[in-house]
Every structure is written in C-alpha cells, then in structure tokens.
Design a protein around this motif. Structure first.
Motif, PDB file in Angstrom:
ATOM      1  N   VAL A 189      37.312  39.573  33.620  1.00 41.99           N
ATOM      2  CA  VAL A 189      38.766  39.579  33.660  1.00 41.99           C
ATOM      3  C   VAL A 189      39.227  40.255  34.945  1.00 41.99           C
ATOM      4  O   VAL A 189      39.055  41.464  35.112  1.00 41.99           O
ATOM      5  CB  VAL A 189      39.377  40.289  32.430  1.00 41.99           C
ATOM      6  N   GLU A 190      39.786  39.446  35.848  1.00 41.01           N
ATOM      7  CA  GLU A 190      40.404  40.004  37.048  1.00 41.01           C
ATOM      8  C   GLU A 190      41.754  40.590  36.646  1.00 41.01           C
ATOM      9  O   GLU A 190      42.464  40.007  35.843  1.00 41.01           O
ATOM     10  CB  GLU A 190      40.605  38.927  38.111  1.00 41.01           C
ATOM     11  N   TRP A 191      42.092  41.739  37.207  1.00 40.98           N
ATOM     12  CA  TRP A 191      43.347  42.424  36.908  1.00 40.98           C
ATOM     13  C   TRP A 191      43.423  42.787  35.416  1.00 40.98           C
ATOM     14  O   TRP A 191      44.502  42.839  34.841  1.00 40.98           O
ATOM     15  CB  TRP A 191      44.562  41.568  37.287  1.00 40.98           C
ATOM     16  N   GLY A 192      42.299  43.072  34.791  1.00 42.21           N
ATOM     17  CA  GLY A 192      42.269  43.317  33.353  1.00 42.21           C
ATOM     18  C   GLY A 192      42.445  44.757  32.933  1.00 42.21           C
ATOM     19  O   GLY A 192      42.573  45.040  31.744  1.00 42.21           O
ATOM     20  N   GLU A 193      42.461  45.675  33.887  1.00 42.75           N
ATOM     21  CA  GLU A 193      42.580  47.089  33.537  1.00 42.75           C
ATOM     22  C   GLU A 193      43.896  47.340  32.787  1.00 42.75           C
ATOM     23  O   GLU A 193      44.953  46.897  33.204  1.00 42.75           O
ATOM     24  CB  GLU A 193      42.514  47.944  34.803  1.00 42.75           C
ATOM     25  N   GLY A 194      43.782  48.033  31.665  1.00 47.72           N
ATOM     26  CA  GLY A 194      44.946  48.312  30.840  1.00 47.72           C
ATOM     27  C   GLY A 194      45.334  47.160  29.922  1.00 47.72           C
ATOM     28  O   GLY A 194      46.341  47.237  29.226  1.00 47.72           O
ATOM     29  N   LYS A 195      44.520  46.081  29.927  1.00 52.41           N
ATOM     30  CA  LYS A 195      44.873  44.901  29.137  1.00 52.41           C
ATOM     31  C   LYS A 195      43.795  44.473  28.153  1.00 52.41           C
ATOM     32  O   LYS A 195      44.118  43.867  27.139  1.00 52.41           O
ATOM     33  CB  LYS A 195      45.189  43.728  30.066  1.00 52.41           C
ATOM     34  N   VAL A 196      42.524  44.730  28.442  1.00 53.76           N
ATOM     35  CA  VAL A 196      41.464  44.191  27.589  1.00 53.76           C
ATOM     36  C   VAL A 196      40.458  45.234  27.104  1.00 53.76           C
ATOM     37  O   VAL A 196      39.495  44.882  26.427  1.00 53.76           O
ATOM     38  CB  VAL A 196      40.707  43.040  28.305  1.00 53.76           C
ATOM     39  N   GLU A 197      40.672  46.489  27.415  1.00 51.88           N
ATOM     40  CA  GLU A 197      39.702  47.518  27.014  1.00 51.88           C
ATOM     41  C   GLU A 197      39.491  47.599  25.516  1.00 51.88           C
ATOM     42  O   GLU A 197      38.422  48.011  25.062  1.00 51.88           O
ATOM     43  CB  GLU A 197      40.127  48.900  27.546  1.00 51.88           C
ATOM     44  N   GLU A 198      40.478  47.187  24.750  1.00 50.71           N
ATOM     45  CA  GLU A 198      40.371  47.260  23.286  1.00 50.71           C
ATOM     46  C   GLU A 198      39.339  46.291  22.721  1.00 50.71           C
ATOM     47  O   GLU A 198      38.954  46.401  21.560  1.00 50.71           O
ATOM     48  CB  GLU A 198      41.729  46.988  22.647  1.00 50.71           C
ATOM     49  N   LEU A 199      38.877  45.343  23.532  1.00 52.46           N
ATOM     50  CA  LEU A 199      37.894  44.372  23.049  1.00 52.46           C
ATOM     51  C   LEU A 199      36.568  45.032  22.706  1.00 52.46           C
ATOM     52  O   LEU A 199      35.891  44.621  21.775  1.00 52.46           O
ATOM     53  CB  LEU A 199      37.652  43.282  24.095  1.00 52.46           C
ATOM     54  N   THR A 200      36.171  46.034  23.489  1.00 53.63           N
ATOM     55  CA  THR A 200      34.880  46.682  23.259  1.00 53.63           C
ATOM     56  C   THR A 200      34.830  48.032  23.970  1.00 53.63           C
ATOM     57  O   THR A 200      35.425  48.211  25.030  1.00 53.63           O
ATOM     58  CB  THR A 200      33.709  45.792  23.738  1.00 53.63           C
ATOM     59  N   ASP A 201      34.085  48.955  23.380  1.00 48.57           N
ATOM     60  CA  ASP A 201      33.872  50.250  24.016  1.00 48.57           C
ATOM     61  C   ASP A 201      32.817  50.152  25.112  1.00 48.57           C
ATOM     62  O   ASP A 201      32.707  51.047  25.949  1.00 48.57           O
ATOM     63  CB  ASP A 201      33.425  51.286  22.979  1.00 48.57           C
ATOM     64  N   GLU A 202      32.024  49.082  25.079  1.00 48.27           N
ATOM     65  CA  GLU A 202      30.944  48.904  26.057  1.00 48.27           C
ATOM     66  C   GLU A 202      31.383  47.845  27.059  1.00 48.27           C
ATOM     67  O   GLU A 202      31.405  46.652  26.754  1.00 48.27           O
ATOM     68  CB  GLU A 202      29.658  48.495  25.348  1.00 48.27           C
ATOM     69  N   ARG A 203      31.742  48.309  28.236  1.00 46.33           N
ATOM     70  CA  ARG A 203      32.244  47.391  29.254  1.00 46.33           C
ATOM     71  C   ARG A 203      31.870  47.902  30.638  1.00 46.33           C
ATOM     72  O   ARG A 203      31.516  49.058  30.812  1.00 46.33           O
ATOM     73  CB  ARG A 203      33.755  47.224  29.127  1.00 46.33           C
ATOM     74  N   LEU A 204      31.982  46.999  31.585  1.00 45.84           N
ATOM     75  CA  LEU A 204      31.700  47.328  32.975  1.00 45.84           C
ATOM     76  C   LEU A 204      32.986  47.176  33.764  1.00 45.84           C
ATOM     77  O   LEU A 204      33.569  46.093  33.797  1.00 45.84           O
ATOM     78  CB  LEU A 204      30.619  46.396  33.534  1.00 45.84           C
ATOM     79  N   ARG A 205      33.438  48.268  34.344  1.00 44.94           N
ATOM     80  CA  ARG A 205      34.616  48.246  35.217  1.00 44.94           C
ATOM     81  C   ARG A 205      34.141  48.197  36.658  1.00 44.94           C
ATOM     82  O   ARG A 205      33.271  48.978  37.049  1.00 44.94           O
ATOM     83  CB  ARG A 205      35.461  49.501  35.033  1.00 44.94           C
ATOM     84  N   ILE A 206      34.729  47.297  37.429  1.00 50.54           N
ATOM     85  CA  ILE A 206      34.372  47.186  38.838  1.00 50.54           C
ATOM     86  C   ILE A 206      35.653  47.297  39.652  1.00 50.54           C
ATOM     87  O   ILE A 206      36.571  46.493  39.491  1.00 50.54           O
ATOM     88  CB  ILE A 206      33.651  45.864  39.153  1.00 50.54           C
ATOM     89  N   LEU A 207      35.703  48.296  40.511  1.00 55.67           N
ATOM     90  CA  LEU A 207      36.832  48.493  41.413  1.00 55.67           C
ATOM     91  C   LEU A 207      36.370  48.135  42.814  1.00 55.67           C
ATOM     92  O   LEU A 207      35.373  48.680  43.311  1.00 55.67           O
ATOM     93  CB  LEU A 207      37.313  49.939  41.367  1.00 55.67           C
ATOM     94  N   ILE A 208      37.083  47.214  43.448  1.00 56.29           N
ATOM     95  CA  ILE A 208      36.779  46.814  44.823  1.00 56.29           C
ATOM     96  C   ILE A 208      37.919  47.310  45.691  1.00 56.29           C
ATOM     97  O   ILE A 208      39.083  46.951  45.470  1.00 56.29           O
ATOM     98  CB  ILE A 208      36.626  45.279  44.945  1.00 56.29           C
ATOM     99  N   HIS A 209      37.575  48.126  46.673  1.00 49.70           N
ATOM    100  CA  HIS A 209      38.598  48.728  47.520  1.00 49.70           C
ATOM    101  C   HIS A 209      38.400  48.297  48.968  1.00 49.70           C
ATOM    102  O   HIS A 209      37.289  48.294  49.478  1.00 49.70           O
ATOM    103  CB  HIS A 209      38.535  50.257  47.427  1.00 49.70           C
ATOM    104  N   ARG A 210      39.479  47.924  49.586  1.00 44.25           N
ATOM    105  CA  ARG A 210      39.489  47.643  51.020  1.00 44.25           C
ATOM    106  C   ARG A 210      40.700  48.333  51.614  1.00 44.25           C
ATOM    107  O   ARG A 210      41.636  48.675  50.904  1.00 44.25           O
ATOM    108  CB  ARG A 210      39.539  46.154  51.302  1.00 44.25           C
ATOM    109  N   ALA A 211      40.674  48.491  52.914  1.00 43.13           N
ATOM    110  CA  ALA A 211      41.821  49.098  53.579  1.00 43.13           C
ATOM    111  C   ALA A 211      42.974  48.101  53.547  1.00 43.13           C
ATOM    112  O   ALA A 211      42.889  47.022  54.130  1.00 43.13           O
ATOM    113  CB  ALA A 211      41.471  49.462  55.013  1.00 43.13           C
TER     114      ALA A 211
END
Length: 173
Positions: A121-143
């Motif tokens: 899920v792109e842009w899923g933070e704050g929207k899909v965490e309730e699906l499971t306690d076991e998840r992988l969050r990936i933050l990609i940062h650029r200038a």
C-alpha cells in the motif's frame, strides 16, 4: 567458545537503513526484498512524490514473478497481479487520494486479500495498520526539490514476530 546470538525480540521493531543511488538500485532492492516476502505480508510504503515507491514495487513484482507490468495504480487505486508460478499474487494499492483510516479502504477487501497475497500500500500510513500487527513499513526519503539527485534513503521497519525472524539485514549485504 562464543555464545549464540539471542533471537530478535518480536516486541522491538527491526530497522534496516539502506541508501540507493539510482532507480535501477531501487528496483534491485525490491527484487531482493521479494525473496523475503510471503503470502500474508503487508508492506506500507511512504515517501515524497517521486521518491521511488512504485519503482520499488516494480522490483517486488519482478522478484515475486507476477503477471503484468507493475505501474502506479493512482487512478484505479488498486491492481492485482496474479502469480505466474507458485508464489503469492501481489496486490498493489495507492491510497494517496483516500482520506481516513481502514474504513475508507473497505471496498478493496484488503483483509480478505491479505491472507493469500502480498499487499503493498503506497501512502498507506495511518490507513491500513489495523489489518495486522505484523507489517513492514518502508519510508523512502529524498531531498525534496532536488530533481537531479537520485540518492534515496530507505528505512525498513519490520513490526511483529514475522519480521523479527525475517532477516531484513540480508538486504544490506
């Protein structure tokens, strides 16, 4: 004789930081990460516009061996890429235009898809965490604003027992 290392504590997030310097390296990171993924995994991607979320997902699709070109699902909101072999299908969701939490995403039936698919899920933070306690969050940062610099800093945070045992550190090798 040295004592064996204690297994990671599932209560502690597993964090890996990686720097990539090109879109090709981002796709390769996705292919390597795909080797760790299995049905039931939820991956939440965050980062600025143009950071490389879809490029990473394209690599995931290649690594998982799914059918169809992985492109941004911005206007269709979600795409299902069936597996060409024995692996799980890839469900690729773009939640950019959706507001609110999981209730706004009910039409996607992600809770049903999650058990037998890899759900990204792109842009899923704050929207899909309730699906499971076991998840992988990936933050990609650029200038932000620097369109000439292709360097991205990627932070992978594995939550739960699944990711405590997944061996995310192999991605830095």
């Amino acid at each position: 004789m040295e004592a064996p290392a204690a297994p990671p504590d599932p209560a502690e997030p597993q964090i890996v930081e990686i720097t990539v310097s090109s879109p090709d390296q981002m796709r390769e990171l996705g292919r390597k990460l795909a080797e760790l993924l299995r049905a039931g995994d939820l991956v939440i991607l965050s980062g600025e516009l143009g950071a490389g979320k879809t490029t990473l997902t394209r690599g995931l699709g290649e690594g998982l061996g799914v059918r169809g070109a992985v492109t941004s699902p911005t206007f269709v909101m979600a795409r299902v890429h069936p597996a060409l072999g024995d692996g799980p299908p890839l469900v690729h969701v773009d939640a950019y235009r959706l507001s609110g939490g999981l209730e706004t995403m009910e039409d996607f039936d992600l809770d049903v898809s999650l058990s037998d698919s890899v759900v990204v899920v792109e842009w899923g933070e704050g929207k899909v965490e309730e699906l499971t306690d076991e998840r992988l969050r990936i933050l990609i940062h650029r200038a932000v604003g620097d369109t000439t610099d292709e360097v991205r800093h990627v932070t992978l945070t594995g939550l739960g027992d699944r990711w405590a045992r997944a061996g995310l550190s192999v991605l830095t090798a």
